[in-house]
Design an enzyme around this catalytic site. Structure first.
Site, PDB file in Angstrom:
ATOM      1  N   SER A 261      31.422  32.653  77.284  1.00  0.00           N
ATOM      2  CA  SER A 261      32.610  32.921  78.101  1.00  0.00           C
ATOM      3  C   SER A 261      32.305  33.952  79.179  1.00  0.00           C
ATOM      4  CB  SER A 261      33.746  33.430  77.223  1.00  0.00           C
ATOM      5  OG  SER A 261      34.052  32.497  76.217  1.00  0.00           O
TER       6      SER A 261
HETATM    7  N1  SAH Z   1      33.155  33.063  72.289  1.00  0.00           N
HETATM    8  C1  SAH Z   1      32.041  32.281  72.696  1.00  0.00           C
HETATM    9  C2  SAH Z   1      32.496  31.120  73.553  1.00  0.00           C
HETATM   10  C3  SAH Z   1      31.916  29.856  73.100  1.00  0.00           C
HETATM   11  S1  SAH Z   1      32.509  28.398  73.908  1.00  0.00           S
HETATM   12  C4  SAH Z   1      31.009  33.126  73.400  1.00  0.00           C
HETATM   13  O1  SAH Z   1      31.273  34.281  73.727  1.00  0.00           O
HETATM   14  O2  SAH Z   1      29.912  32.622  73.596  1.00  0.00           O
HETATM   15  C5  SAH Z   1      33.611  27.745  72.716  1.00  0.00           C
HETATM   16  C6  SAH Z   1      33.031  27.319  71.385  1.00  0.00           C
HETATM   17  O3  SAH Z   1      34.075  26.717  70.652  1.00  0.00           O
HETATM   18  C7  SAH Z   1      31.907  26.289  71.474  1.00  0.00           C
HETATM   19  O4  SAH Z   1      30.767  26.805  70.853  1.00  0.00           O
HETATM   20  C8  SAH Z   1      32.476  25.081  70.707  1.00  0.00           C
HETATM   21  O5  SAH Z   1      31.513  24.382  69.947  1.00  0.00           O
HETATM   22  C9  SAH Z   1      33.496  25.742  69.807  1.00  0.00           C
HETATM   23  N2  SAH Z   1      34.530  24.856  69.269  1.00  0.00           N
HETATM   24  C10 SAH Z   1      35.211  23.851  69.877  1.00  0.00           C
HETATM   25  N3  SAH Z   1      36.083  23.292  69.030  1.00  0.00           N
HETATM   26  C11 SAH Z   1      35.959  23.963  67.836  1.00  0.00           C
HETATM   27  C12 SAH Z   1      36.590  23.850  66.558  1.00  0.00           C
HETATM   28  N4  SAH Z   1      37.542  22.953  66.304  1.00  0.00           N
HETATM   29  N5  SAH Z   1      36.202  24.699  65.585  1.00  0.00           N
HETATM   30  C13 SAH Z   1      35.238  25.634  65.798  1.00  0.00           C
HETATM   31  N6  SAH Z   1      34.618  25.794  66.982  1.00  0.00           N
HETATM   32  C14 SAH Z   1      34.960  24.972  68.000  1.00  0.00           C
END
Ligand code: SAH
Length: 229
Positions: free
Chosen positions: A70
């Site tokens: 993010s």
């Molecule tokens: N907070 C993270 C952002 C990652 S992007 C950072 O700082 O890097 C969002 C993430 O949500 C992705 O890795 C994706 O695989 C995950 N995601 C999407 N749907 C999901 C679900 N139902 N349960 C768990 N994770 C999920």
């Protein structure tokens, strides 16, 4: 709470990090606890080597598997919203749930502002990467699991704050149910790019007060699908 000493990890110049903090302040982030934590959290260790030199730009970057780390502004905004009117003297949040661990960067930020963080990721190899990254920083207050985070983590709740890093079409009822009284859910909602809204939902007994914070761009929150490879 266990706050590892993160300052000094890595070779990235303090000036580059300071510029990121200045940019966050210019964009309206005003919570000092959040700014302090983001000043000392080494974002470069959460990125692949080829992208590490861009770690302190205020931008989202790819982390593989079609996902992104993010944007720092968004991490700051969501964390600030999760903390609400809390001040440093109120102490840390007791329990926070993060949905979508990704590479673990936001997990590391929250873990310095909460007694315990529980984080759920649906893509197994990304969770493995996040665990490796977070272990470099010696956190002892993070629990993580490979699962569908839209179901929350009922055994670990109720939560003072829940932060979702991916956008569902509608707020999952399970997340609302796992909020403690007075708890705050920060979640992007909506499908298409440009139409997602970052919502702050505060629980007061059986009432849920929703506030729309701003338009955002997140990867979709997949419901009911867990990916192993
Ligand atoms: N907070 C993270 C952002 C990652 S992007 C950072 O700082 O890097 C969002 C993430 O949500 C992705 O890795 C994706 O695989 C995950 N995601 C999407 N749907 C999901 C679900 N139902 N349960 C768990 N994770 C999920």
């Amino acid at each position: 709470m266990n706050i590892p000493n993160l300052a000094g990890i890595g070779m990235t110049s303090q000036r580059t990090r300071e510029r990121m903090i200045t940019s966050l302040m210019e964009k309206g982030i005003s919570n000092w606890a959040v700014l302090d934590v983001m000043r000392t959290t080494p974002r470069h260790i959460f990125l692949d080597e080829a992208l590490a030199h861009r770690a302190y730009e205020d931008t989202a970057l790819p982390i593989g598997y079609g996902q992104t780390i993010s944007q720092p502004y968004v991490v700051a905004r969501m964390t600030e919203a999760a903390l609400g009117r809390r001040r440093p003297e109120d102490g840390p949040l007791a329990r926070v749930l993060e949905v979508g661990t990704g590479c673990g960067y936001q997990t590391a930020v929250i873990a310095q502002l909460a007694e315990r963080v529980c984080t759920v990721e649906r893509i197994q190899p990304l969770l493995a990467k996040a665990r490796k990254n977070l272990s470099l920083l010696n956190f002892r207050n993070i629990r993580s699991k490979h699962d569908d985070g839209s179901l929350g983590w009922p055994e670990q709740g109720p939560f003072d704050a829940i932060i979702a890093a991916a956008a569902p079409q509608h707020v999952p009822a399970e997340l609302l149910q796992q909020l403690a009284d007075g708890g705050r859910l920060v979640i992007p909602v909506g499908g298409e790019r440009g139409t997602q809204q970052l919502q702050l939902i505060e629980r007061q007994g059986d009432h849920f007060n929703t506030q729309t914070l701003e338009t955002v761009h997140f990867v979709p929150l997949y419901i009911g699908q867990v990916q192993h490879t």
